[in-house]
Design a protein around this motif. Structure first.
Motif, PDB file in Angstrom:
ATOM      1  N   TYR A   1      47.464  29.707 -21.900  1.00 53.38           N
ATOM      2  CA  TYR A   1      46.579  30.703 -22.031  1.00 53.38           C
ATOM      3  C   TYR A   1      47.290  32.159 -21.916  1.00 53.38           C
ATOM      4  O   TYR A   1      48.047  32.396 -20.623  1.00 53.38           O
ATOM      5  N   GLN A   2      47.271  33.143 -22.600  1.00 52.30           N
ATOM      6  CA  GLN A   2      48.179  34.403 -22.436  1.00 52.30           C
ATOM      7  C   GLN A   2      46.967  35.378 -22.606  1.00 52.30           C
ATOM      8  O   GLN A   2      46.080  35.561 -23.641  1.00 52.30           O
ATOM      9  N   ILE A   3      46.653  36.210 -21.676  1.00 49.65           N
ATOM     10  CA  ILE A   3      45.707  37.384 -22.020  1.00 49.65           C
ATOM     11  C   ILE A   3      46.749  38.630 -22.144  1.00 49.65           C
ATOM     12  O   ILE A   3      47.396  39.077 -21.144  1.00 49.65           O
ATOM     13  N   ILE A   4      46.489  39.246 -23.163  1.00 49.19           N
ATOM     14  CA  ILE A   4      47.344  40.071 -23.711  1.00 49.19           C
ATOM     15  C   ILE A   4      46.593  41.645 -23.197  1.00 49.19           C
ATOM     16  O   ILE A   4      45.369  42.038 -23.288  1.00 49.19           O
ATOM     17  N   THR A   5      47.572  42.417 -22.262  1.00 47.09           N
ATOM     18  CA  THR A   5      46.919  43.520 -21.514  1.00 47.09           C
ATOM     19  C   THR A   5      47.671  44.724 -22.148  1.00 47.09           C
ATOM     20  O   THR A   5      47.109  45.882 -21.752  1.00 47.09           O
ATOM     21  N   LYS A   6      48.689  44.729 -23.077  1.00 46.88           N
ATOM     22  CA  LYS A   6      49.422  45.884 -23.512  1.00 46.88           C
ATOM     23  C   LYS A   6      48.510  46.599 -24.537  1.00 46.88           C
ATOM     24  O   LYS A   6      48.347  47.686 -24.655  1.00 46.88           O
ATOM     25  N   PHE A   7      47.851  45.608 -25.469  1.00 45.86           N
ATOM     26  CA  PHE A   7      46.905  45.954 -26.635  1.00 45.86           C
ATOM     27  C   PHE A   7      45.570  45.635 -26.278  1.00 45.86           C
ATOM     28  O   PHE A   7      45.129  44.318 -25.886  1.00 45.86           O
ATOM     29  N   PHE A   8      44.674  46.329 -26.733  1.00 52.32           N
ATOM     30  CA  PHE A   8      43.309  46.247 -26.380  1.00 52.32           C
ATOM     31  C   PHE A   8      42.545  47.048 -27.507  1.00 52.32           C
ATOM     32  O   PHE A   8      42.910  47.866 -27.943  1.00 52.32           O
ATOM     33  N   GLY A   9      41.287  46.554 -27.755  1.00 52.26           N
ATOM     34  CA  GLY A   9      40.106  47.310 -28.596  1.00 52.26           C
ATOM     35  C   GLY A   9      39.503  46.210 -29.170  1.00 52.26           C
ATOM     36  O   GLY A   9      39.612  44.926 -29.172  1.00 52.26           O
ATOM     37  N   ALA A  10      38.533  46.694 -30.047  1.00 51.15           N
ATOM     38  CA  ALA A  10      37.755  45.898 -30.828  1.00 51.15           C
ATOM     39  C   ALA A  10      38.551  44.929 -31.818  1.00 51.15           C
ATOM     40  O   ALA A  10      39.714  45.219 -32.139  1.00 51.15           O
ATOM     41  N   PRO A  11      37.873  43.659 -32.073  1.00 50.17           N
ATOM     42  CA  PRO A  11      39.027  42.818 -32.622  1.00 50.17           C
ATOM     43  C   PRO A  11      39.575  43.127 -33.791  1.00 50.17           C
ATOM     44  O   PRO A  11      40.789  43.078 -34.303  1.00 50.17           O
ATOM     45  N   LYS A  12      38.877  44.194 -35.061  1.00 53.89           N
ATOM     46  CA  LYS A  12      39.504  44.390 -36.079  1.00 53.89           C
ATOM     47  C   LYS A  12      40.557  45.499 -35.751  1.00 53.89           C
ATOM     48  O   LYS A  12      41.627  45.580 -36.556  1.00 53.89           O
ATOM     49  N   GLN A  13      40.216  46.382 -34.725  1.00 55.34           N
ATOM     50  CA  GLN A  13      41.504  47.355 -34.335  1.00 55.34           C
ATOM     51  C   GLN A  13      42.826  46.447 -34.030  1.00 55.34           C
ATOM     52  O   GLN A  13      43.850  46.794 -34.329  1.00 55.34           O
ATOM     53  N   VAL A  14      42.655  45.444 -32.933  1.00 47.20           N
ATOM     54  CA  VAL A  14      43.608  44.859 -32.424  1.00 47.20           C
ATOM     55  C   VAL A  14      44.386  44.013 -33.615  1.00 47.20           C
ATOM     56  O   VAL A  14      45.576  43.880 -33.755  1.00 47.20           O
ATOM     57  N   VAL A  15      43.480  43.166 -34.412  1.00 44.02           N
ATOM     58  CA  VAL A  15      44.299  42.155 -35.356  1.00 44.02           C
ATOM     59  C   VAL A  15      44.855  42.907 -36.680  1.00 44.02           C
ATOM     60  O   VAL A  15      45.683  42.673 -37.225  1.00 44.02           O
ATOM     61  N   GLY A  16      44.307  44.190 -36.775  1.00 45.93           N
ATOM     62  CA  GLY A  16      44.744  45.038 -37.727  1.00 45.93           C
ATOM     63  C   GLY A  16      46.193  45.356 -37.635  1.00 45.93           C
ATOM     64  O   GLY A  16      46.826  45.914 -38.584  1.00 45.93           O
ATOM     65  N   GLN A  17      46.819  45.119 -36.551  1.00 39.07           N
ATOM     66  CA  GLN A  17      48.098  45.629 -36.204  1.00 39.07           C
ATOM     67  C   GLN A  17      49.028  44.382 -36.046  1.00 39.07           C
ATOM     68  O   GLN A  17      50.200  44.161 -35.824  1.00 39.07           O
ATOM     69  N   PHE A  18      48.434  43.381 -36.413  1.00 42.34           N
ATOM     70  CA  PHE A  18      49.214  41.830 -36.531  1.00 42.34           C
ATOM     71  C   PHE A  18      50.331  41.970 -37.514  1.00 42.34           C
ATOM     72  O   PHE A  18      50.053  42.544 -38.614  1.00 42.34           O
ATOM     73  N   ASP A  19      51.245  41.341 -37.494  1.00 47.33           N
ATOM     74  CA  ASP A  19      52.457  41.154 -38.423  1.00 47.33           C
ATOM     75  C   ASP A  19      52.127  40.722 -39.775  1.00 47.33           C
ATOM     76  O   ASP A  19      52.338  41.194 -40.983  1.00 47.33           O
ATOM     77  N   PHE A  20      51.885  39.375 -39.752  1.00 47.77           N
ATOM     78  CA  PHE A  20      51.688  38.630 -40.792  1.00 47.77           C
ATOM     79  C   PHE A  20      49.966  38.293 -41.092  1.00 47.77           C
ATOM     80  O   PHE A  20      49.508  38.083 -40.031  1.00 47.77           O
ATOM     81  N   MET A  21      49.701  38.021 -42.419  1.00 49.72           N
ATOM     82  CA  MET A  21      48.445  38.093 -42.607  1.00 49.72           C
ATOM     83  C   MET A  21      47.720  36.513 -42.273  1.00 49.72           C
ATOM     84  O   MET A  21      46.440  36.633 -42.179  1.00 49.72           O
ATOM     85  N   HIS A  22      48.564  35.583 -42.139  1.00 48.26           N
ATOM     86  CA  HIS A  22      47.943  34.204 -41.896  1.00 48.26           C
ATOM     87  C   HIS A  22      47.512  34.195 -40.263  1.00 48.26           C
ATOM     88  O   HIS A  22      46.936  33.366 -39.801  1.00 48.26           O
ATOM     89  N   ASN A  23      47.654  35.404 -39.629  1.00 53.05           N
ATOM     90  CA  ASN A  23      47.337  35.514 -38.150  1.00 53.05           C
ATOM     91  C   ASN A  23      46.099  36.643 -38.028  1.00 53.05           C
ATOM     92  O   ASN A  23      45.789  36.750 -37.085  1.00 53.05           O
ATOM     93  N   THR A  24      45.748  37.112 -39.077  1.00 54.57           N
ATOM     94  CA  THR A  24      44.695  38.178 -38.993  1.00 54.57           C
ATOM     95  C   THR A  24      43.097  37.522 -38.970  1.00 54.57           C
ATOM     96  O   THR A  24      42.233  37.657 -39.638  1.00 54.57           O
ATOM     97  N   TYR A  25      42.987  36.557 -38.009  1.00 48.92           N
ATOM     98  CA  TYR A  25      41.684  36.047 -37.719  1.00 48.92           C
ATOM     99  C   TYR A  25      41.210  36.218 -36.043  1.00 48.92           C
ATOM    100  O   TYR A  25      42.394  36.046 -35.330  1.00 48.92           O
ATOM    101  N   TRP A  26      40.137  36.057 -35.610  1.00 51.42           N
ATOM    102  CA  TRP A  26      39.837  36.155 -34.286  1.00 51.42           C
ATOM    103  C   TRP A  26      38.677  35.227 -34.378  1.00 51.42           C
ATOM    104  O   TRP A  26      37.746  34.961 -35.144  1.00 51.42           O
ATOM    105  N   HIS A  27      38.590  35.063 -32.911  1.00 55.31           N
ATOM    106  CA  HIS A  27      37.134  34.203 -32.652  1.00 55.31           C
ATOM    107  C   HIS A  27      36.640  34.873 -31.500  1.00 55.31           C
ATOM    108  O   HIS A  27      37.115  35.039 -30.529  1.00 55.31           O
ATOM    109  N   LYS A  28      35.263  35.278 -31.408  1.00 56.36           N
ATOM    110  CA  LYS A  28      34.479  35.733 -30.616  1.00 56.36           C
ATOM    111  C   LYS A  28      32.693  35.576 -31.056  1.00 56.36           C
ATOM    112  O   LYS A  28      32.699  35.464 -32.101  1.00 56.36           O
ATOM    113  N   ASN A  29      32.118  35.453 -29.790  1.00 53.38           N
ATOM    114  CA  ASN A  29      30.821  35.134 -29.943  1.00 53.38           C
ATOM    115  C   ASN A  29      30.349  33.833 -30.963  1.00 53.38           C
ATOM    116  O   ASN A  29      29.667  34.038 -31.870  1.00 53.38           O
ATOM    117  N   ASN A  30      31.346  32.735 -30.609  1.00 54.98           N
ATOM    118  CA  ASN A  30      31.022  31.739 -31.384  1.00 54.98           C
ATOM    119  C   ASN A  30      31.037  31.339 -32.772  1.00 54.98           C
ATOM    120  O   ASN A  30      30.578  30.851 -33.484  1.00 54.98           O
TER     121      ASN A  30
END
Length: 217
Positions: A114-143
């Motif tokens: 497990y890695q807890i990223i501390t350099k970047f933080f924010g709402a999921p859309k804000q964080v994921v919006g900065q990912f480099d490739f589209m196949h990674n732009t998904y997130w899991h929260k609140n089941n």
């Protein structure tokens, strides 16, 4: 079919988050349970029936990111660190907590897989919006698993660059061979998008350092 598979993955990610929470200090567990979310390559891997090498967690507030890092940094006792425990890279600290060997850097806290990223933080859309490739732009929260973009990227082996990404263009380019080694492909069009973005934003001081040293991420 897709919904059923995503539901199964969500259950698995819930389990992984619960496991990580038990390894955190008790005074931070509730906040992490509320704010923490999983994103990155693990969702793509699980969807394609591959076991993730690690799980990236993010938090929504700078406050929680700082408190997590401060707690684990408080465990650092440099004068009693054995030679074989001393990191070879500066600004990397190794501590032990609840039976785990934990690596703390300025960017993340690594507890096993497990890695807890501390350099970047924010709402999921804000964080994921900065990912480099589209196949990674998904997130899991609140089941549940949510998507920043089209769900079809989960089923594609082609790398598609996220043109909204505004940072670390050099790092993105350097990471491409890793994805190629995993069986993905990339077109000249997508490579050109990255080069155009790099031309527009220029090199950061950190990117120049990486290029000069021939290092990678």
């Amino acid at each position: 079919m897709r919904e059923q598979k995503l539901a199964e993955i969500s259950r698995r990610l819930n389990e992984e988050k619960k496991k990580l929470i038990t390894d955190l200090p008790s005074h931070l567990q509730d906040d992490f349970a509320r704010e923490g979310f999983i994103s990155g390559g693990c969702i793509y891997s699980l969807y394609n029936d591959k076991e993730p090498k690690d799980y990236d967690f993010f938090v929504e507030s700078e406050s929680l990111a700082n408190r997590l890092r401060e707690f684990f940094m408080s465990l650092v006792i440099p004068e009693v660190v054995a030679d074989d425990e001393k990191p070879k890279v500066k600004n990397i600290y190794i501590v032990h907590y609840r039976g785990h060997r934990i690596v703390v850097t300025k960017n993340a806290i690594s507890i096993g897989k497990y890695q807890i990223i501390t350099k970047f933080f924010g709402a999921p859309k804000q964080v994921v919006g900065q990912f480099d490739f589209m196949h990674n732009t998904y997130w899991h929260k609140n089941n549940r698993i949510d998507a920043l973009s089209d769900w079809d990227f989960l089923e594609d082996t082609k790398l598609v660059y996220n043109e909204q990404r505004a940072r670390d263009i050099t790092g993105t380019i350097i990471r491409v061979p890793r994805f190629i080694a995993r069986g993905m492909t990339i077109t000249n069009v997508e490579m050109s998008k990255m080069l155009k973005k790099l031309r527009d934003v220029g090199f950061t001081e950190r990117e120049n350092e990486i290029i000069d040293n021939g290092s990678s991420y």
